[in-house]
Design an enzyme around this catalytic site. Structure first.
Site, PDB file in Angstrom:
ATOM      1  NE  ARG B  51       1.065  -8.448   9.601  1.00 22.25           N
ATOM      2  CZ  ARG B  51       2.201  -8.131  10.203  1.00 22.25           C
ATOM      3  NH1 ARG B  51       2.438  -6.886  10.569  1.00 22.25           N
ATOM      4  NH2 ARG B  51       3.111  -9.052  10.439  1.00 22.25           N
ATOM      5  CG  ASP B  53      -4.543  -0.803   9.187  1.00 19.10           C
ATOM      6  OD1 ASP B  53      -3.680  -1.613   9.581  1.00 19.10           O
ATOM      7  OD2 ASP B  53      -4.273   0.280   8.621  1.00 19.10           O
ATOM      8  CE1 TYR B 111      -6.763  -3.816   0.969  1.00 21.89           C
ATOM      9  CE2 TYR B 111      -5.101  -4.075  -0.757  1.00 21.89           C
ATOM     10  CZ  TYR B 111      -5.530  -4.294   0.549  1.00 21.89           C
ATOM     11  OH  TYR B 111      -4.739  -4.988   1.417  1.00 21.89           O
ATOM     12  NE  ARG B 198      -7.002   3.871   6.516  1.00 19.01           N
ATOM     13  CZ  ARG B 198      -6.759   3.740   7.829  1.00 19.01           C
ATOM     14  NH1 ARG B 198      -6.303   2.581   8.305  1.00 19.01           N
ATOM     15  NH2 ARG B 198      -6.968   4.745   8.646  1.00 19.01           N
TER      16      ARG B 198
END
Lengths: 259, 259
Positions: B51, B53, B111, B198
């Site tokens: 997933r 966000d 990422y 994050r």
């Protein structure tokens, strides 16, 4: 005391009807004038270095305005960025002589046209790039660019609706860089007719796709026939990257000003 | 005949509530399932590698679905891109074995976190970059990253709401590259807890601003204390760049399939 301020502006033009105040949607100029009104509580008109069309972006648009305020010049980016929408920002502010004009003192400009060249569209590039799905031949694009560079009557490279006195412009250089799927075209010139950079980009694309011969440009300069060239490339691939001024024009005349 | 198709997806997550179908807004998954419904006239569910966000972007999200259609696998990008909104695109499609899962076969992920580091905001970067106005010390960020790399219990680096069985993850590398005002953080790991990238980005930023000591990370691994670390960096700077699968898992088993 009146001061003239020159600001450098970045914008994502996607959601605007262009630089100039228009009937059919919000303009960049309008947003900046609204921010100045909020900051100074009076109506302030700004003069841009040049208009950009709906959907065209800028990294180095320039504009000047006059103020009676006491806001230190270096604070203008902070003040305006706090009031502007997220897709418009002011990167610099400079005090210039009262005779300075962002429009008439502009000596040359650099525009960048962005293409991505692969079969499928790319969601991450859809705002700032023009998608060309068929393979482009960079060598042919460069060959075509060589014919465009120089001082010419660019009538064939302009759209109806321009209001220029003379159609003669000087293109100093066109650089074409390929980086993976991205192709960046950088056009450096003395000035540009209406839609000229987008027609240059469209012509380079047509040459790169083998739809026109690179040297057709020579014939277009002679005949002024717009139809010999490529289609006008879409606005979203275009960015006004830099406006160049002579240091002499920018120079403060503090020594001669009587406070 | 049922085939399982693996697609690679790019998206600008700005206007979505995230990957997963949610009550509070359109999701990426939903848009792709809607496009598949239009293409195949039946309801098809897709399984994503992970997933993302609300507001997070992807250059290499992966997802699989099953189809009974006769659409050749290499046509799926064309079919889906014609039906998807401009901020979602499919770059690749591959037929995979029926036992393949985009989620469970994912061996590692990369990422990218994007920061731009200058005083003023930049309209051209507001969608894909997090703006940090104070100067970041890259050396301190790299020092801090060195403490994060490795196999650890990453509980301190995760938000409440995760549903993972084990909080142990392996971060293979963190690369930090500065290019003008841009700082790109590339995080390569076996897998990630909820909000982990994050919080890594926010911790590197805090170290780069001298708000925390780079080696505080060691203490966070021992105490599992989230409060020792930096704030969770904003979603818009984050991109799921790549999902890695083993060639063995992707391999077609044509030789054992009975048509």
């Amino acid at each position: 005391m009146t001061r003239r301020i020159l600001i450098t502006i970045e914008y994502d033009g996607t959601n605007y009807s262009g630089w100039q105040v228009q009937e059919n949607g919000p303009s960049i100029q309008e947003e900046i004038e609204k921010a100045l009104f909020k900051a100074e509580k009076r109506t302030i008109s700004i003069t841009g270095a040049g208009r950009t069309d709906a959907g065209v972006h800028a990294r180095g648009q320039c504009a000047n305005f006059d103020t009676e305020s006491k806001i230190p010049v270096e604070k203008y980016p902070f003040v305006l960025n706090a009031l502007l929408p997220h897709d418009i920002s002011v990167s610099k502010a400079l005090e210039v002589p009262l005779g300075f004009s962002a429009r008439f003192c502009a000596e040359s400009k650099i525009y960048t046209y962005r293409i991505y060249n692969r079969r499928q569209p790319n969601a991450l590039k859809s705002r700032f790039f023009h998608h060309v799905p068929m393979p482009l031949d960079i060598d042919k694009m460069r060959l075509c660019a060589d014919f465009i560079v120089g001082e010419h009557d660019f009538t064939a490279f302009s759209a109806a609706g321009g209001t220029h006195k003379s159609p003669v412009r000087k293109v100093y250089s066109i650089d074409i860089v390929k980086d993976g799927d991205d192709i960046l075209i950088s056009v450096f010139g003395s000035g540009f007719l209406y839609n000229m950079v987008r027609i240059i980009a469209g012509t380079l694309i047509a040459a790169g796709l083998d739809k026109i011969s690179p040297n057709i440009v020579e014939q277009a300069f002679i005949t002024n026939d717009r139809r010999l060239l490529g289609a006008t490339a879409p606005a979203k691939g275009l960015e006004l990257t830099k406006v160049n001024y002579s240091p002499k024009d920018l120079q403060e005349e503090h020594n001669v000003r009587i406070p």
